[in-house]
Design a protein around this motif. Structure first.
Motif, PDB file in Angstrom:
ATOM      1  N   LYS A  28     -21.720 -51.999 -10.309  1.00 47.64           N
ATOM      2  CA  LYS A  28     -21.636 -50.876  -9.379  1.00 47.64           C
ATOM      3  C   LYS A  28     -22.714 -50.967  -8.308  1.00 47.64           C
ATOM      4  CE  LYS A  28     -19.494 -47.590 -12.592  1.00 47.64           C
ATOM      5  NZ  LYS A  28     -19.645 -46.296 -13.304  1.00 47.64           N
ATOM      6  N   MET A  29     -23.889 -51.451  -8.667  1.00 46.57           N
ATOM      7  CA  MET A  29     -24.965 -51.617  -7.682  1.00 46.57           C
ATOM      8  C   MET A  29     -24.554 -52.598  -6.593  1.00 46.57           C
ATOM      9  SD  MET A  29     -27.813 -49.870  -8.043  1.00 46.57           S
ATOM     10  CE  MET A  29     -28.823 -48.995  -9.222  1.00 46.57           C
ATOM     11  N   GLN A  30     -23.909 -53.671  -6.983  1.00 45.99           N
ATOM     12  CA  GLN A  30     -23.529 -54.696  -6.021  1.00 45.99           C
ATOM     13  C   GLN A  30     -22.369 -54.249  -5.141  1.00 45.99           C
ATOM     14  OE1 GLN A  30     -22.982 -58.387  -8.144  1.00 45.99           O
ATOM     15  NE2 GLN A  30     -25.085 -58.403  -8.905  1.00 45.99           N
ATOM     16  N   CYS A  89     -22.939 -50.432  -0.205  1.00 41.95           N
ATOM     17  CA  CYS A  89     -22.922 -51.072   1.108  1.00 41.95           C
ATOM     18  C   CYS A  89     -24.261 -51.782   1.342  1.00 41.95           C
ATOM     19  CB  CYS A  89     -22.649 -50.047   2.196  1.00 41.95           C
ATOM     20  SG  CYS A  89     -23.969 -48.855   2.476  1.00 41.95           S
ATOM     21  N   PRO A  90     -24.277 -52.809   2.215  1.00 41.62           N
ATOM     22  CA  PRO A  90     -25.499 -53.609   2.422  1.00 41.62           C
ATOM     23  C   PRO A  90     -26.729 -52.783   2.785  1.00 41.62           C
ATOM     24  CG  PRO A  90     -23.615 -54.693   3.428  1.00 41.62           C
ATOM     25  CD  PRO A  90     -23.129 -53.351   2.978  1.00 41.62           C
ATOM     26  N   SER A  91     -26.565 -51.780   3.667  1.00 42.29           N
ATOM     27  CA  SER A  91     -27.734 -50.998   4.084  1.00 42.29           C
ATOM     28  C   SER A  91     -28.298 -50.194   2.917  1.00 42.29           C
ATOM     29  CB  SER A  91     -27.369 -50.068   5.242  1.00 42.29           C
ATOM     30  OG  SER A  91     -26.354 -49.154   4.852  1.00 42.29           O
ATOM     31  N   GLU A  92     -27.434 -49.680   2.040  1.00 40.55           N
ATOM     32  CA  GLU A  92     -27.922 -48.930   0.884  1.00 40.55           C
ATOM     33  C   GLU A  92     -28.629 -49.848  -0.102  1.00 40.55           C
ATOM     34  OE1 GLU A  92     -24.625 -46.755  -0.727  1.00 40.55           O
ATOM     35  OE2 GLU A  92     -24.942 -45.068   0.638  1.00 40.55           O
ATOM     36  N   ARG A  93     -28.124 -51.060  -0.298  1.00 40.97           N
ATOM     37  CA  ARG A  93     -28.792 -51.996  -1.200  1.00 40.97           C
ATOM     38  C   ARG A  93     -30.164 -52.372  -0.654  1.00 40.97           C
ATOM     39  NH1 ARG A  93     -24.112 -55.071  -1.017  1.00 40.97           N
ATOM     40  NH2 ARG A  93     -25.269 -56.968  -0.502  1.00 40.97           N
ATOM     41  N   ARG A  94     -30.259 -52.523   0.652  1.00 41.33           N
ATOM     42  CA  ARG A  94     -31.534 -52.871   1.269  1.00 41.33           C
ATOM     43  C   ARG A  94     -32.540 -51.728   1.099  1.00 41.33           C
ATOM     44  NH1 ARG A  94     -29.555 -54.652   5.466  1.00 41.33           N
ATOM     45  NH2 ARG A  94     -29.433 -52.739   6.670  1.00 41.33           N
ATOM     46  N   ILE A  95     -32.099 -50.502   1.300  1.00 38.97           N
ATOM     47  CA  ILE A  95     -32.974 -49.332   1.143  1.00 38.97           C
ATOM     48  C   ILE A  95     -33.439 -49.213  -0.300  1.00 38.97           C
ATOM     49  CG2 ILE A  95     -33.026 -46.817   1.192  1.00 38.97           C
ATOM     50  CD1 ILE A  95     -31.028 -47.000   3.568  1.00 38.97           C
ATOM     51  N   MET A 113     -30.510 -56.386  -9.787  1.00 37.16           N
ATOM     52  CA  MET A 113     -29.156 -55.906 -10.051  1.00 37.16           C
ATOM     53  C   MET A 113     -28.280 -55.916  -8.797  1.00 37.16           C
ATOM     54  SD  MET A 113     -29.373 -52.584 -12.503  1.00 37.16           S
ATOM     55  CE  MET A 113     -29.544 -52.736 -14.276  1.00 37.16           C
ATOM     56  N   MET A 114     -28.909 -55.963  -7.632  1.00 43.89           N
ATOM     57  CA  MET A 114     -28.194 -55.688  -6.391  1.00 43.89           C
ATOM     58  C   MET A 114     -27.637 -56.925  -5.710  1.00 43.89           C
ATOM     59  SD  MET A 114     -30.747 -52.788  -4.853  1.00 43.89           S
ATOM     60  CE  MET A 114     -31.435 -51.547  -5.934  1.00 43.89           C
ATOM     61  N   GLY A 115     -27.832 -58.100  -6.317  1.00 42.66           N
ATOM     62  CA  GLY A 115     -27.338 -59.311  -5.683  1.00 42.66           C
ATOM     63  C   GLY A 115     -28.147 -59.658  -4.450  1.00 42.66           C
ATOM     64  N   LYS A 116     -27.539 -60.330  -3.514  1.00 43.27           N
ATOM     65  CA  LYS A 116     -28.229 -60.756  -2.296  1.00 43.27           C
ATOM     66  C   LYS A 116     -28.517 -59.562  -1.406  1.00 43.27           C
ATOM     67  CE  LYS A 116     -27.879 -63.975   1.578  1.00 43.27           C
ATOM     68  NZ  LYS A 116     -27.021 -64.993   2.263  1.00 43.27           N
ATOM     69  N   ILE A 117     -29.789 -59.428  -1.018  1.00 43.43           N
ATOM     70  CA  ILE A 117     -30.196 -58.325  -0.144  1.00 43.43           C
ATOM     71  C   ILE A 117     -30.095 -58.802   1.301  1.00 43.43           C
ATOM     72  CG2 ILE A 117     -32.026 -56.704   0.449  1.00 43.43           C
ATOM     73  CD1 ILE A 117     -30.911 -56.350  -2.363  1.00 43.43           C
ATOM     74  N   VAL A 155     -28.793 -40.818  -3.785  1.00 45.69           N
ATOM     75  CA  VAL A 155     -27.809 -40.050  -4.540  1.00 45.69           C
ATOM     76  C   VAL A 155     -26.817 -40.995  -5.217  1.00 45.69           C
ATOM     77  CG1 VAL A 155     -25.917 -38.395  -4.359  1.00 45.69           C
ATOM     78  CG2 VAL A 155     -28.045 -37.990  -3.110  1.00 45.69           C
ATOM     79  N   ASN A 156     -26.373 -42.029  -4.493  1.00 46.41           N
ATOM     80  CA  ASN A 156     -25.437 -42.990  -5.078  1.00 46.41           C
ATOM     81  C   ASN A 156     -26.079 -43.759  -6.225  1.00 46.41           C
ATOM     82  OD1 ASN A 156     -23.330 -42.313  -3.386  1.00 46.41           O
ATOM     83  ND2 ASN A 156     -23.855 -43.847  -1.849  1.00 46.41           N
ATOM     84  N   MET A 157     -27.360 -44.132  -6.068  1.00 43.68           N
ATOM     85  CA  MET A 157     -28.040 -44.863  -7.131  1.00 43.68           C
ATOM     86  C   MET A 157     -28.142 -44.013  -8.401  1.00 43.68           C
ATOM     87  SD  MET A 157     -31.914 -46.437  -7.326  1.00 43.68           S
ATOM     88  CE  MET A 157     -32.645 -44.816  -7.604  1.00 43.68           C
ATOM     89  N   VAL A 158     -28.543 -42.760  -8.241  1.00 49.95           N
ATOM     90  CA  VAL A 158     -28.667 -41.887  -9.399  1.00 49.95           C
ATOM     91  C   VAL A 158     -27.302 -41.644 -10.033  1.00 49.95           C
ATOM     92  CG1 VAL A 158     -29.265 -39.545 -10.132  1.00 49.95           C
ATOM     93  CG2 VAL A 158     -30.796 -40.802  -8.614  1.00 49.95           C
ATOM     94  N   GLY A 159     -26.264 -41.545  -9.194  1.00 50.40           N
ATOM     95  CA  GLY A 159     -24.925 -41.386  -9.734  1.00 50.40           C
ATOM     96  C   GLY A 159     -24.499 -42.570 -10.585  1.00 50.40           C
TER      97      GLY A 159
END
Length: 213
Positions: A20-22, A25-31, A42-46, A63-67
């Protein structure tokens, strides 16, 4: 200081969260890789940072991460330590997060010391606190801790220093109690600082040496 407490005991649960982490969207993974570095693997390629203002996306990213991380079986604990010292942006950020996550299985714990009236009277703090207390979807409980009596301080120090209460040095108890006046936070911080600076030194015999000038 802000911190999350989260535990994944089953391999399958870890892999589900990783997947689910991967999918974020790219900007959320970067943040999130900056907010929670421990989850970066867990997030794959940043993706590389772009020249845009990501502040507006950081709230939805959290919020998405906590969800993803929280569930009824594995709730999260979000600790906001010494919240009175937070700047206005941090107060606004966290009070908004609390309201955004009102229906999620998250326990928010905000600690603050009322011995600093100049901080507790700040308008930013009052506004942030009131926003949370007035939100009917957020269940809040205020717990006030009084200063510890001397015998409770002795029990705390005995536990921290691994010395049985009956054998605890009277001089050390008196010194710590006089300095911290039974304040739980100050007592813990004082003892840790004394150990770190060598004022309180552990001996091989299991006893402690208090070195005061």
């Amino acid at each position: 200081f802000a911190g999350l407490s989260w535990d994944l005991k089953r391999r399958g649960q870890y892999e589900t969260v990783q997947h689910k982490m991967q999918e974020l969207c790219p900007s959320e993974r970067r943040i999130l890789s900056q907010i929670a570095p421990a989850l970066r693997d867990m997030m794959g390629k940043i993706p590389p940072r772009e020249d845009l203002n990501e502040f507006g996306q950081s709230m939805s990213a959290m919020v998405n991460m906590v969800g993803i991380l929280s569930s009824q079986e594995s709730p999260l604990v979000y600790l906001l330590d010494d919240i009175l010292w937070a700047d206005p942006n941090a107060l606004w950020w966290n009070s908004s997060l609390i309201q955004s996550m009102a229906q999620m299985p998250v326990l928010w714990v905000a600690t603050y010391d009322m011995d600093y009236p100049e901080n507790s009277e700040k308008s930013e703090w009052k506004n942030a606190r009131q926003r949370v207390l007035e939100n009917d979807s957020v269940d809040t409980t205020i717990v006030r801790l009084d200063n510890l009596p001397k015998l409770k301080v002795q029990d705390l120090l005995s536990d921290m220093l691994q010395v049985s209460a009956p054998d605890f040095p009277h001089d050390l108890l008196e010194f710590v109690y006089d300095q911290a006046e039974g304040n739980l936070r100050y007592t813990i911080e004082l003892v840790l600082e004394m150990c770190a600076t060598g004022v309180l030194h552990g001996c091989q015999s299991g006893s402690w040496l208090l070195a005061l000038e």
